[in-house]
Design a protein around this motif. Structure first.
Motif, PDB file in Angstrom:
ATOM      1  N   ARG A 126       0.815  -1.224   0.000  1.00 32.46           N
ATOM      2  CA  ARG A 126       0.000   0.000   0.000  1.00 32.46           C
ATOM      3  C   ARG A 126       0.842   1.265   0.000  1.00 32.46           C
ATOM      4  NH1 ARG A 126      -5.218   0.233   0.950  1.00 32.46           N
ATOM      5  NH2 ARG A 126      -6.198  -1.767   1.385  1.00 32.46           N
ATOM      6  N   MET A 127       0.245   2.363  -0.476  1.00 35.46           N
ATOM      7  CA  MET A 127       0.816   3.670  -0.206  1.00 35.46           C
ATOM      8  C   MET A 127       0.887   3.829   1.310  1.00 35.46           C
ATOM      9  SD  MET A 127       1.654   5.359  -2.862  1.00 35.46           S
ATOM     10  CE  MET A 127       1.356   7.047  -3.312  1.00 35.46           C
ATOM     11  N   PRO A 128       1.903   4.465   1.930  1.00 38.59           N
ATOM     12  CA  PRO A 128       3.011   5.178   1.256  1.00 38.59           C
ATOM     13  C   PRO A 128       4.237   4.290   0.991  1.00 38.59           C
ATOM     14  CG  PRO A 128       3.126   5.583   3.602  1.00 38.59           C
ATOM     15  CD  PRO A 128       2.014   4.590   3.395  1.00 38.59           C
ATOM     16  N   ASN A 129       4.043   2.964   0.977  1.00 38.19           N
ATOM     17  CA  ASN A 129       5.206   2.081   0.777  1.00 38.19           C
ATOM     18  C   ASN A 129       5.484   1.762  -0.689  1.00 38.19           C
ATOM     19  OD1 ASN A 129       5.624   1.825   3.590  1.00 38.19           O
ATOM     20  ND2 ASN A 129       3.959   0.325   3.679  1.00 38.19           N
ATOM     21  N   ILE A 130       4.811   2.442  -1.601  1.00 34.81           N
ATOM     22  CA  ILE A 130       5.027   2.175  -3.018  1.00 34.81           C
ATOM     23  C   ILE A 130       6.151   3.070  -3.552  1.00 34.81           C
ATOM     24  CG2 ILE A 130       3.977   2.213  -5.309  1.00 34.81           C
ATOM     25  CD1 ILE A 130       1.279   1.851  -3.915  1.00 34.81           C
ATOM     26  N   VAL A 131       7.070   2.460  -4.274  1.00 30.65           N
ATOM     27  CA  VAL A 131       8.133   3.224  -4.929  1.00 30.65           C
ATOM     28  C   VAL A 131       7.657   3.556  -6.336  1.00 30.65           C
ATOM     29  CG1 VAL A 131      10.578   3.257  -5.526  1.00 30.65           C
ATOM     30  CG2 VAL A 131       9.786   1.825  -3.627  1.00 30.65           C
ATOM     31  N   TYR A 132       7.704   4.835  -6.715  1.00 28.90           N
ATOM     32  CA  TYR A 132       7.202   5.241  -8.032  1.00 28.90           C
ATOM     33  C   TYR A 132       8.126   6.284  -8.642  1.00 28.90           C
ATOM     34  CZ  TYR A 132       5.466   8.965  -5.043  1.00 28.90           C
ATOM     35  OH  TYR A 132       5.385   9.982  -4.116  1.00 28.90           O
ATOM     36  N   VAL A 133       7.894   6.598  -9.905  1.00 29.76           N
ATOM     37  CA  VAL A 133       8.634   7.676 -10.579  1.00 29.76           C
ATOM     38  C   VAL A 133       7.634   8.575 -11.288  1.00 29.76           C
ATOM     39  CG1 VAL A 133      10.844   6.494 -10.947  1.00 29.76           C
ATOM     40  CG2 VAL A 133       8.987   6.173 -12.595  1.00 29.76           C
ATOM     41  N   ASP A 134       8.068   9.787 -11.663  1.00 26.45           N
ATOM     42  CA  ASP A 134       7.185  10.597 -12.506  1.00 26.45           C
ATOM     43  C   ASP A 134       7.780  10.757 -13.905  1.00 26.45           C
ATOM     44  OD1 ASP A 134       8.759  12.976 -12.570  1.00 26.45           O
ATOM     45  OD2 ASP A 134       8.032  13.482 -10.571  1.00 26.45           O
ATOM     46  N   LEU A 135       6.993  11.340 -14.788  1.00 23.00           N
ATOM     47  CA  LEU A 135       7.341  11.397 -16.210  1.00 23.00           C
ATOM     48  C   LEU A 135       8.672  12.096 -16.476  1.00 23.00           C
ATOM     49  CD1 LEU A 135       3.771  12.314 -17.470  1.00 23.00           C
ATOM     50  CD2 LEU A 135       5.030  10.251 -18.142  1.00 23.00           C
ATOM     51  N   GLU A 136       9.016  13.068 -15.630  1.00 18.52           N
ATOM     52  CA  GLU A 136      10.225  13.857 -15.859  1.00 18.52           C
ATOM     53  C   GLU A 136      11.477  13.223 -15.271  1.00 18.52           C
ATOM     54  OE1 GLU A 136      10.550  16.577 -17.855  1.00 18.52           O
ATOM     55  OE2 GLU A 136       8.569  15.811 -18.400  1.00 18.52           O
ATOM     56  N   ASP A 137      11.316  12.166 -14.461  1.00 18.54           N
ATOM     57  CA  ASP A 137      12.497  11.485 -13.907  1.00 18.54           C
ATOM     58  C   ASP A 137      13.345  10.903 -15.029  1.00 18.54           C
ATOM     59  OD1 ASP A 137      12.559  11.636 -11.052  1.00 18.54           O
ATOM     60  OD2 ASP A 137      10.802  10.343 -10.959  1.00 18.54           O
ATOM     61  N   SER A 138      14.647  10.759 -14.772  1.00 21.79           N
ATOM     62  CA  SER A 138      15.506  10.073 -15.739  1.00 21.79           C
ATOM     63  C   SER A 138      15.293   8.566 -15.602  1.00 21.79           C
ATOM     64  CB  SER A 138      16.969  10.409 -15.478  1.00 21.79           C
ATOM     65  OG  SER A 138      17.412   9.787 -14.297  1.00 21.79           O
ATOM     66  N   VAL A 139      15.494   7.858 -16.708  1.00 22.24           N
ATOM     67  CA  VAL A 139      15.402   6.403 -16.669  1.00 22.24           C
ATOM     68  C   VAL A 139      16.491   5.842 -15.760  1.00 22.24           C
ATOM     69  CG1 VAL A 139      15.538   4.296 -18.026  1.00 22.24           C
ATOM     70  CG2 VAL A 139      14.461   6.301 -18.974  1.00 22.24           C
ATOM     71  N   LEU A 140      17.627   6.541 -15.713  1.00 23.17           N
ATOM     72  CA  LEU A 140      18.698   6.097 -14.819  1.00 23.17           C
ATOM     73  C   LEU A 140      18.203   6.068 -13.382  1.00 23.17           C
ATOM     74  CD1 LEU A 140      21.600   5.281 -14.244  1.00 23.17           C
ATOM     75  CD2 LEU A 140      22.168   7.701 -14.066  1.00 23.17           C
ATOM     76  N   ASN A 141      17.503   7.120 -12.978  1.00 16.12           N
ATOM     77  CA  ASN A 141      16.943   7.191 -11.645  1.00 16.12           C
ATOM     78  C   ASN A 141      15.948   6.055 -11.402  1.00 16.12           C
ATOM     79  OD1 ASN A 141      16.472   8.264  -9.124  1.00 16.12           O
ATOM     80  ND2 ASN A 141      14.899   9.701  -9.845  1.00 16.12           N
ATOM     81  N   ALA A 142      15.139   5.760 -12.417  1.00 16.26           N
ATOM     82  CA  ALA A 142      14.188   4.641 -12.306  1.00 16.26           C
ATOM     83  C   ALA A 142      14.936   3.326 -12.118  1.00 16.26           C
ATOM     84  CB  ALA A 142      13.294   4.589 -13.539  1.00 16.26           C
TER      85      ALA A 142
END
Lengths: 208, 208
Positions: free
Chosen positions: A148-164
């Motif tokens: 469940r949130m807040p334990n989900i790790v996510y990224v947003d559209l502007e993040d670098s793929v490296l960061n993902a």
């Protein structure tokens, strides 16, 4: 865009790294060449900033390498450039239906929403653990077993793929929801998985 | 080792690509610069082989790019440089024990051997499919559900990681056994997974 150094230029860089500061006479004598033969190579190396020349002292190595170039290229690729379509179900969906959907779509993780916003993530590993437990998969809603949130790790559209990719490795997970914030809630707009990264690696490697 | 071109050099390359053959006068006038200002840039671009200059004709683009450099770097990484330890069980192991081992070792696939040689592969997806089927996991040996030779996709130590990544994508699998041939049988000496590739991507991206 980059220039590939030739063999002699690489040798010059090695010599300068080892013996800096070093004069062009000393480099020429080590390579058993004349100074005039070396002139174009030294010009390329200094104009490009790999070597630095100081009058009456000699050549220095500045530390630029190709690997930093690759890393620059990789850092410039964004999540929005490579994300795939997310597979999403509502919290009330049964475990059984969610597993069937996962097989139909052939994905490793499913994202769960409540009122249209991200509320959980379930992986193939979570499903297997629960299927082993002998519960009635038709009666248990997916909301019961999800992370469940807040334990989900996510990224947003502007993040670098490296960061993902760093998040996938550091958190030991196979998939990241790509989200867009909407007044402190998150809409799911994509997914980044180890498959995404592997496909990108293949593209970078095949490109010639 | 490579040289990063500066912004003006990149512009020159773009102009030459678009209008080749083109004289240095024409390039200078398009950039609103003098020819002497451009001279060092044109020198770098021709000495490095990115542009080719023909007397009385002008400059040509030769087609060298940075992406081909990245791809060269990626092609040189071998399976033996990055493989992980394989998790291996004998064909007689029960499904239940194999699944428990998979959780303990936290891997997505298990390799199966018969008399010490590779005979099968089982993924988390295979386990889940069978766990859903309601069979007695303690009574079924893993040999019953595994993907068997000759349908196993594998790599050897000398293969490039790029080739391994291509196999993972083309065959839509998560893991490849790394094998060593021994008189037409295969010993399992490692594994390459999408995690391996993702970790490598992070290393390439972080390197500076």
């Amino acid at each position: 865009m980059t220039i590939q150094l030739n063999e002699r230029q690489e040798k010059i860089v090695d010599i300068v790294k080892r013996s800096q500061p070093i004069t062009s006479e000393a480099i020429a004598s080590e390579l058993k060449l004349t100074r005039s033969t070396l002139r174009p190579d030294l010009a390329i190396l200094t104009m490009s900033g790999i070597l630095d020349a100081r009058p009456k002292v000699g050549y220095f190595y500045t530390g630029k390498t190709s690997l930093s170039y690759i890393s620059e290229k990789i850092k410039n690729i964004k999540v929005s450039d490579v994300k795939s379509v997310p597979i999403v179900v509502d919290e009330s969906t049964s475990l059984y239906d969610a597993i069937v959907l996962m097989f139909l779509e052939d994905v490793g993780s499913i994202y769960v929403t409540s009122k249209g916003f991200l509320s959980g993530v379930v992986s193939r590993k979570d499903f297997l653990r629960n299927a082993m437990g002998g519960m009635d998969l038709n009666k248990v809603p997916i909301g019961m077993i999800m992370t469940r949130m807040p334990n989900i790790v996510y990224v947003d559209l502007e993040d670098s793929v490296l960061n993902a990719a760093v998040k996938l490795i550091d958190h030991e997970i196979d998939s990241l929801p790509v989200v867009e914030e909407d007044e402190k809630n998150y809409k799911v707009v994509g997914r980044i998985t180890k498959t995404t990264i592997t496909r990108l690696f293949v593209e970078l490697g095949k490109n010639d």
